[in-house]
Every structure is written in C-alpha cells, then in structure tokens.
Scaffold this motif. Sequence first.
Motif, short mmCIF file in Angstrom:
data_model
loop_
_atom_site.label_atom_id
_atom_site.label_comp_id
_atom_site.label_asym_id
_atom_site.label_seq_id
_atom_site.Cartn_x
_atom_site.Cartn_y
_atom_site.Cartn_z
N UNK A 196 1.74 -0.83 0.04
CA UNK A 196 0.54 0.04 0.12
C UNK A 196 0.53 1.53 0.12
N UNK A 197 2.07 0.93 0.85
CA UNK A 197 3.16 2.74 0.68
C UNK A 197 3.19 2.77 -1.24
N UNK A 198 3.33 1.89 -1.30
CA UNK A 198 3.73 2.16 -3.38
C UNK A 198 3.18 1.96 -4.13
N UNK A 199 1.58 1.83 -3.78
CA UNK A 199 0.55 1.26 -4.16
C UNK A 199 0.11 3.11 -4.98
N UNK A 200 1.02 3.33 -6.20
CA UNK A 200 0.75 4.36 -6.88
C UNK A 200 -0.88 4.38 -7.91
N UNK A 201 -1.76 3.42 -7.49
CA UNK A 201 -3.06 3.93 -8.46
C UNK A 201 -4.10 4.57 -7.09
N UNK A 202 -3.83 4.65 -5.55
CA UNK A 202 -4.66 5.41 -5.21
C UNK A 202 -3.55 6.62 -4.86
N UNK A 203 -3.17 7.37 -4.69
CA UNK A 203 -1.72 8.20 -5.26
C UNK A 203 -3.08 9.90 -5.42
N UNK A 204 -2.13 10.74 -5.23
CA UNK A 204 -3.06 12.50 -5.19
C UNK A 204 -1.18 12.57 -5.32
N UNK A 205 -1.19 13.00 -6.63
CA UNK A 205 0.54 14.38 -6.80
C UNK A 205 -0.07 15.51 -6.52
N UNK A 206 0.84 15.56 -5.19
CA UNK A 206 0.98 16.94 -4.83
C UNK A 206 2.33 18.35 -5.52
N UNK A 207 2.06 18.65 -6.05
CA UNK A 207 3.25 19.83 -6.48
C UNK A 207 3.81 20.48 -6.06
#
Length: 474
Positions: A196-207
């Motif tokens: 879950x720590x590296x699951x980028x399917x549930x990821x919000x890019x915060x520039x």
Amino acid sequence: MKSMFIRRLIGFSIGPVAGAIISFITIPLTTYFIEPAEFGKASMFSVFQVLISTFLFLGLDQAYTREYFEIKDKINLLKNALLLPLISSFVILLMIVFNLNFVSKILFNTEHYKFASFLFGYTIILMVIERFILLSIRMEEKALEYSIVNIFIKISILICTLIFVLFIRTDFLAVIYSTVLGQIIGNLYLVIKYRSYINYFSFTLDKRLIKRLLIFGIPLIFSASIITLLQSLDRIFLRAWSTFEEIGIFTAALKISAVLTVIQTAFTSFWVPTAYRWYKEKKDIKHFQLVSNALLLFMSILFMILLMSKKYISMILSSDYSSAAFIIGMLCLQPIMYTISETTTLGIVFSRKSYLNIYVSVIAIIPNVAINILLVPKFGSTGAAIATGVAYIFFFLSRSILSNRYWKGMSIKLHLIVSLVMFIAALINAYNFEMIIMVNLLFLTVILLIQISTIRNLYNILFKTEVNKSWDFS
C-alpha cells in the motif's frame, strides 16, 4: 517514562545488532573462501552502487523524515517523496542496459561481466524502494518490526552466501550474486507486506508538497553526495594507486568496524523521530545533552574494547587478511564520529538550513583527499584508513559548530577531548608491539576518568528517585 525511552531504543537496536552478528558470521566465511583481490573487486560493486543511489534520492529521503510530523496523510507524503527517486532509478537501469560493457569495465576492469553489470542497475531500484519503506517504519516508531525486517534481509544474504561459496563458486561474483539474491528476497517481503505504501493507483500528486520537499532536499544532494564520496574515496584512491588486494584487506577491516556501524544504525533509527518529537514538545536542552554525553561514553568504551580485541579479530579472518586488524581503530572513527554528531547536529535540521551540510561535507573531504594523496601510494590501506579517521573528526567538528550557531546547542568540549584520545589510540594501534595491551588499558582508564561526570549523572538518574523526577524521557 525513562523505561519507555529505553524500550524503544532496545527495540530499534535488536535488528541492527542481530544483523551485525549475522554479518560477523559472514565475514570469516567470505575471507576464508575468497582471496583479497577478488574481495576487492566485489567491494567496487557496492562502492559505486552507493555513490549512484545517493544522487537518486535527491535529498528527498531526509526531507520526508523532516516533514513527517507536519503532514497528516503519511502514505501520500511517502508516495510523493518516493516518486522522483523511483523514476530516476529506472532511467539509470535503462542507461546501464545500453552500456553494459562500459559499466563492466569501470567496475571490474574488464568488459566480460555483463550480467553483474545489469544486477548493478537492478539493485539500485531495490535500494530506493527499501530505503523509503524502512524510513516509514522507522518514523512510525515500529521498533520491533524495523528490527525484524533488518534481520530477515541479513539472514537471506547469509544463506545465499553459504550456498554460493560452498556449492557454486568462490570468486568475487559469489559475493555479488549472493548479496543481490539475498537483497531481492528481503525486499520481496517488504514490497508484499507494505504494498500500500507504493501503490500509485491510489495516489494524489501534490506538486506543492514535492516542491517543499525538494527545497529542503536539494541542498542535501550535494552534501550527501560528498559524504558518500567521502565514504568511498579510500577505495577509489586504493583502486587508482594500489591493488585489488589492498582494497580487499581494507574492505575486510571495514566489515569488522561495521560492528560500530550497527550502533550507528540502531541509534539514528531511534533518535531521529525522537529528537524531532522532543523539539516539537519543547523538551529541555539538558535531555539532548545527556543523550549525547551518554552516547559518547558508550561508543568510546566500545571503541577501546575493539582495539583490545584486535588479536582475536586477526584470528577470525584468514591469514591473507591478517593486516586488516591494524587499521580497524582508524576505521571505527567513521561510525563513532558520525553517530555522535547525530546528537550535536540538530540545530541544522531544526532550523531547516540543510544547505549547511554542504559546508560540513566540503570541510570533511578536504583533509581526506589530501591525506589519501600523501599516504596511499606509500602505505596503501593504512594510509587510506588514517585519511578516513581524520576526515570524520573534521566532519563531527563542522557539524557541531554550525549546529550551535542556529540552536541553543550543547557543549562539545568533552567530545573533543575524548575524540583526540581515541585518535591517538587508533594511531598507536596501527603498529604492533609487546606493551600494546597495557597501553590500551591506560587509554581506557583515561577515557573513563574524562567522562566521570557523565557516569555520575547516569547513575543518579537510574538509581536515585529524587533526581529522576526532574527528567522526562518520554
């Protein structure tokens, strides 16, 4: 409250200490079957691997720990911090795949080892993922879990090493293949359990967050790169002006001195989140000072025990590596000065002035380069060891002095005196003579007398209730 402090410290120490014991078993196994020259070639694999991975982190690993208690969504913070290093590691792997002959020539002085060169690039990706997952476990203060993971990885490498040297081959590739395979097995455990720590399917890019991390982390690229170079220059200079055999002897001594590196790993794993929390809670400076003084006492005693045990260390290694015992003292100064400086550098991280680490790195590397140039051509591994010892004393000094400019800081007079005594002891122990045991006992006595005030303070806190009430180590 002091018991909670001690329990957390012990919890973080179990893994590194057990890992050190496992590594200590691996050292004589490796040196018995593999000649110094072959061991030296294997060392260059890890040296360049660490050098490259340092650049890839972009300082975001340390920025992640700095922001950990400031951000509510810890998992999304981790993913944003990991993103750029992960992409960069894949790019590096592609570059290596298209230049396998060149990489093999740089690492092993021949173009024949293409598969080993591929593994060089592949394991860089694993190192990036492992670094951030372990940082997350550490910042969550999951002491036992952190220790279990470290032990599992070390056991995997030991088993793979046994299989290779006993049944497959006894050259430098045995060291590389067993280390890589053991690392893969250990990292599989990490990836599966913490997917879950590296699951980028549930990821919000915060520039905005990434920019904030980079502002803190980018100055650390230069300082971390120089520090990594500092840790590698000894073998690089030996590679240029000496032989693979000298590199092998130096590396064997470095492995032995890793006994103290274990304390470094265990302490910093525990101390970084604790120090940040104490700072946020506005804990009195005397707590930081006592931890620093107690650590100095412990490390200096352990240093003298290692010096007095060098005769037995020679017996652990095969006869081809016997001269490694004489340079262990100097190499031990590296983990000692680094670990102690973790308690005296807090002003730099608390003030967010991470660029100061660049000055620290430059100040440390200048004497290292100068001494390596002067001594390596003539004295080989002994010259390289002296350069390392001197450099890390400068490293400690610069880190502490700059820190005290931007924080209440703490007194380092005691640290300076003890460091000088340890350096003289290490220099004398680079040579063998009949009275060395008596000399070392004298050095140990001096070190204890210098730190008698620390011993008295620790005794009062541990055993006198009225004194203990004025301290809060929660």
